[in-house]
Design an enzyme around this catalytic site. Structure first.
Site, PDB file in Angstrom:
ATOM      1  N   SER A   1       0.820  -1.207   0.000  1.00 35.31           N
ATOM      2  CA  SER A   1       0.000   0.000   0.000  1.00 35.31           C
ATOM      3  C   SER A   1       0.857   1.262   0.000  1.00 35.31           C
ATOM      4  O   SER A   1       1.992   1.261   0.509  1.00 35.31           O
ATOM      5  CB  SER A   1      -0.855  -0.022   1.271  1.00 35.31           C
ATOM      6  OG  SER A   1      -1.420   1.235   1.508  1.00 35.31           O
TER       7      SER A   1
ATOM      8  N   TYR B   1      -1.463   0.220  10.358  1.00 33.69           N
ATOM      9  CA  TYR B   1      -1.734  -0.484   9.102  1.00 33.69           C
ATOM     10  C   TYR B   1      -0.540  -0.324   8.147  1.00 33.69           C
ATOM     11  O   TYR B   1      -0.031  -1.305   7.600  1.00 33.69           O
ATOM     12  CB  TYR B   1      -3.022   0.074   8.462  1.00 33.69           C
ATOM     13  CG  TYR B   1      -3.217  -0.352   7.033  1.00 33.69           C
ATOM     14  CD1 TYR B   1      -3.521  -1.667   6.724  1.00 33.69           C
ATOM     15  CD2 TYR B   1      -3.071   0.558   5.977  1.00 33.69           C
ATOM     16  CE1 TYR B   1      -3.683  -2.070   5.399  1.00 33.69           C
ATOM     17  CE2 TYR B   1      -3.234   0.170   4.656  1.00 33.69           C
ATOM     18  CZ  TYR B   1      -3.540  -1.146   4.380  1.00 33.69           C
ATOM     19  OH  TYR B   1      -3.689  -1.545   3.066  1.00 33.69           O
TER      20      TYR B   1
ATOM     21  N   LYS C   1       2.337  -3.148   6.674  1.00 38.66           N
ATOM     22  CA  LYS C   1       2.719  -3.403   5.274  1.00 38.66           C
ATOM     23  C   LYS C   1       4.240  -3.300   5.113  1.00 38.66           C
ATOM     24  O   LYS C   1       4.839  -4.073   4.371  1.00 38.66           O
ATOM     25  CB  LYS C   1       2.007  -2.425   4.341  1.00 38.66           C
ATOM     26  CG  LYS C   1       0.508  -2.639   4.258  1.00 38.66           C
ATOM     27  CD  LYS C   1       0.165  -3.941   3.548  1.00 38.66           C
ATOM     28  CE  LYS C   1      -1.316  -4.243   3.543  1.00 38.66           C
ATOM     29  NZ  LYS C   1      -1.674  -5.520   2.945  1.00 38.66           N
TER      30      LYS C   1
HETATM   31  N1  LIG Z   1      -8.854  -1.319  -0.935  1.00 41.02           N
HETATM   32  C1  LIG Z   1      -7.885  -0.432  -0.848  1.00 41.02           C
HETATM   33  O1  LIG Z   1      -8.110   0.762  -0.938  1.00 41.02           O
HETATM   34  C2  LIG Z   1      -6.449  -0.875  -0.650  1.00 41.02           C
HETATM   35  C3  LIG Z   1      -5.412   0.061  -0.793  1.00 41.02           C
HETATM   36  C4  LIG Z   1      -4.088  -0.356  -0.617  1.00 41.02           C
HETATM   37  C5  LIG Z   1      -3.812  -1.682  -0.294  1.00 41.02           C
HETATM   38  N2  LIG Z   1      -4.842  -2.558  -0.139  1.00 41.02           N
HETATM   39  C6  LIG Z   1      -4.540  -3.938   0.231  1.00 41.02           C
HETATM   40  O2  LIG Z   1      -5.174  -4.823  -0.670  1.00 41.02           O
HETATM   41  C7  LIG Z   1      -5.594  -6.009  -0.003  1.00 41.02           C
HETATM   42  C8  LIG Z   1      -7.072  -6.256  -0.233  1.00 41.02           C
HETATM   43  O3  LIG Z   1      -7.801  -5.130   0.233  1.00 41.02           O
HETATM   44  P1  LIG Z   1      -9.405  -5.135   0.208  1.00 41.02           P
HETATM   45  O4  LIG Z   1      -9.837  -3.733   0.105  1.00 41.02           O
HETATM   46  O5  LIG Z   1      -9.886  -6.131  -0.779  1.00 41.02           O
HETATM   47  O6  LIG Z   1      -9.702  -5.645   1.699  1.00 41.02           O
HETATM   48  P2  LIG Z   1     -10.911  -6.549   2.226  1.00 41.02           P
HETATM   49  O7  LIG Z   1     -10.989  -6.333   3.685  1.00 41.02           O
HETATM   50  O8  LIG Z   1     -12.140  -6.336   1.393  1.00 41.02           O
HETATM   51  O9  LIG Z   1     -10.386  -8.031   1.936  1.00 41.02           O
HETATM   52  C9  LIG Z   1      -9.375  -8.633   2.714  1.00 41.02           C
HETATM   53  C10 LIG Z   1      -9.699 -10.111   2.808  1.00 41.02           C
HETATM   54  O10 LIG Z   1      -8.675 -10.765   3.567  1.00 41.02           O
HETATM   55  C11 LIG Z   1      -9.283 -11.671   4.488  1.00 41.02           C
HETATM   56  N3  LIG Z   1      -8.340 -11.868   5.608  1.00 41.02           N
HETATM   57  C12 LIG Z   1      -7.848 -10.949   6.465  1.00 41.02           C
HETATM   58  N4  LIG Z   1      -7.003 -11.516   7.335  1.00 41.02           N
HETATM   59  C13 LIG Z   1      -6.944 -12.839   7.027  1.00 41.02           C
HETATM   60  C14 LIG Z   1      -6.238 -13.945   7.558  1.00 41.02           C
HETATM   61  N5  LIG Z   1      -5.445 -13.835   8.627  1.00 41.02           N
HETATM   62  N6  LIG Z   1      -6.435 -15.162   6.993  1.00 41.02           N
HETATM   63  C15 LIG Z   1      -7.241 -15.316   5.919  1.00 41.02           C
HETATM   64  N7  LIG Z   1      -7.933 -14.291   5.366  1.00 41.02           N
HETATM   65  C16 LIG Z   1      -7.778 -13.072   5.913  1.00 41.02           C
HETATM   66  C17 LIG Z   1     -10.601 -11.004   4.872  1.00 41.02           C
HETATM   67  O11 LIG Z   1     -11.556 -11.905   5.381  1.00 41.02           O
HETATM   68  C18 LIG Z   1     -11.030 -10.404   3.524  1.00 41.02           C
HETATM   69  O12 LIG Z   1     -11.782 -11.332   2.763  1.00 41.02           O
HETATM   70  C19 LIG Z   1      -5.204  -5.814   1.458  1.00 41.02           C
HETATM   71  O13 LIG Z   1      -3.952  -6.418   1.675  1.00 41.02           O
HETATM   72  C20 LIG Z   1      -5.094  -4.316   1.593  1.00 41.02           C
HETATM   73  O14 LIG Z   1      -4.214  -3.952   2.626  1.00 41.02           O
HETATM   74  C21 LIG Z   1      -6.146  -2.189  -0.309  1.00 41.02           C
END
Ligand SMILES: NC(=O)c1ccc[n+]([C@@H]2O[C@H](COP(=O)([O-])OP(=O)(O)OC[C@H]3O[C@@H](n4cnc5c(N)ncnc54)[C@H](O)[C@@H]3O)[C@@H](O)[C@H]2O)c1
Length: 324
Positions: free
Chosen positions: A120, A144, A148
């Site tokens: 991120s 957070y 990362k």
């Molecule tokens: N959406 C954004 O704006 C954004 C921006 C930068 C980075 N990211 C990164 O992208 C990734 C996905 O983001 P998102 O928005 O889809 O998040 P989200 O919360 O919708 O999805 C994350 C998924 O990971 C699962 N999860 C969490 N911890 C877990 C564990 N210990 N074991 C198994 N499953 C687990 C959750 O149940 C969920 O289904 C993340 O790593 C997030 O940090 C997202």
């Protein structure tokens, strides 16, 4: 049809579920590993998956084995709410760093040679230079972001010619792919909040109007989820070519900055609704401007974002969250 299995951790969440759609379209066999801590298992109807907490090595091993021989892992699973991480720093660090370690360990054990990790822009905190290049100093302003930074470091320990790893640092992914879009609980991201407020006739909260930006509100870099997922496929091909073990991270954004007020105006137009704006004080941890330098992604992956802010907002507005 290429039929290759790709393990998608966190594949029931926003970005992971969108990736599953695109992978299927391209003839891959996505296999999801998720603990559903922040998502709904119903979203995986018709998708192969195993339930496991990635902080539990034995359970995760079972889940990865169930996937069969996998070509790559796309590791989306993480706790991803910045504000929540401030209240629960230990939980975030333990989950996100622990999950990264498990995934890397299992790739090694099971001979999976390619690992793509969702990192991120939160790793940069308040960057000195905009647009931000991948070499910028890490200065996360939340647990957070720190999780990362540490997850990237853990994966770095496992990198080898046998396990190629790339950290993709997303800026602000937005939009939907068909039925699958963004619905976090609570939703803290700007565009979903704006659309919800417009539809509900509620005021849109804007944090800070005295930043050094053209209209005083924060400027961010939004990227359509379709473009973002395409970049993952391009990154996977790049890993297959095995070109470099030097490069460990690549930014994924649009490279274009949009202010909060600009986003609200675009949403008003897309929905033909007028927003009432509630200006609130700045939030700690919000830099004035955050935009990606996306040259490296273009150079390495031949990837360039194609969809603009109007499309991101329209696609988000059209998707209806089917799971409660
Ligand atoms: N959406 C954004 O704006 C954004 C921006 C930068 C980075 N990211 C990164 O992208 C990734 C996905 O983001 P998102 O928005 O889809 O998040 P989200 O919360 O919708 O999805 C994350 C998924 O990971 C699962 N999860 C969490 N911890 C877990 C564990 N210990 N074991 C198994 N499953 C687990 C959750 O149940 C969920 O289904 C993340 O790593 C997030 O940090 C997202």
């Amino acid at each position: 049809m290429n039929g290759r299995t790709i393990i998608v951790t966190g594949g029931a969440g926003y970005l992971g579920r969108c990736a599953v759609e695109v992978l299927r379209e391209r003839g891959f066999r996505p296999f999801v590993v998720d603990n559903f801590s922040a998502s709904h298992r119903e979203s995986l109807e018709g998708v192969d998956f195993a339930e496991a907490d990635l902080c539990d090595l034995a359970k995760s091993r079972e889940a990865f084995r169930k996937a069969g021989s996998a070509h790559a892992v796309i590791h989306f699973a993480a706790l991803a709410l910045v504000e929540e991480s401030v209240r629960q720093p230990e939980r975030y660090l333990k989950n996100n760093v622990g999950a990264a370690e498990t995934v890397a360990r299992l790739c090694g054990e099971l001979g999976i040679g390619r690992l793509i990790h969702s990192s991120s822009c939160a790793v940069y905190g308040f960057p000195k230079e905009i647009p931000v290049k991948e070499g910028a100093t890490f200065a996360p302003s939340s647990p957070y972001g720190e999780s990362k930074v540490r997850a990237e470091a853990v994966l770095g320990r496992f990198r080898s010619p046998q396990l190629r790893v790339i950290n993709l640092r997303y800026f602000n992914p937005v939009g939907a792919i068909g039925r699958f879009g963004e619905r976090h609980d609570p939703e803290t991201h700007l565009i979903p909040r704006v659309i919800e407020a417009l539809r509900g006739g509620q005021p849109v909260s804007v944090f800070g109007r005295d930043y050094e930006t053209p209209d005083g509100t924060c400027v961010r870099d939004f990227v359509h989820v379709k473009d973002l997922i395409e970049a993952h496929l391009a990154a996977m091909e790049w890993l297959e070519r095995g070109v470099s073990t030097e490069i460990s991270a690549v930014n994924l954004g649009s490279g274009v900055g949009r202010s909060v007020l600009e986003v609200i105006k675009t949403a008003e137009k897309a929905l033909s609704l007028k927003a009432e704006i509630a200006f609130l004080p700045r939030r700690p941890g919000d830099p004035a401007r955050l935009m990606a330098d996306v040259e490296l992604a273009e150079k390495l992956f031949g990837w360039r974002p194609r969809l603009g802010i109007d499309q991101m907002i329209r696609d988000h507005a059209q998707f209806i969250f089917p799971f409660r």
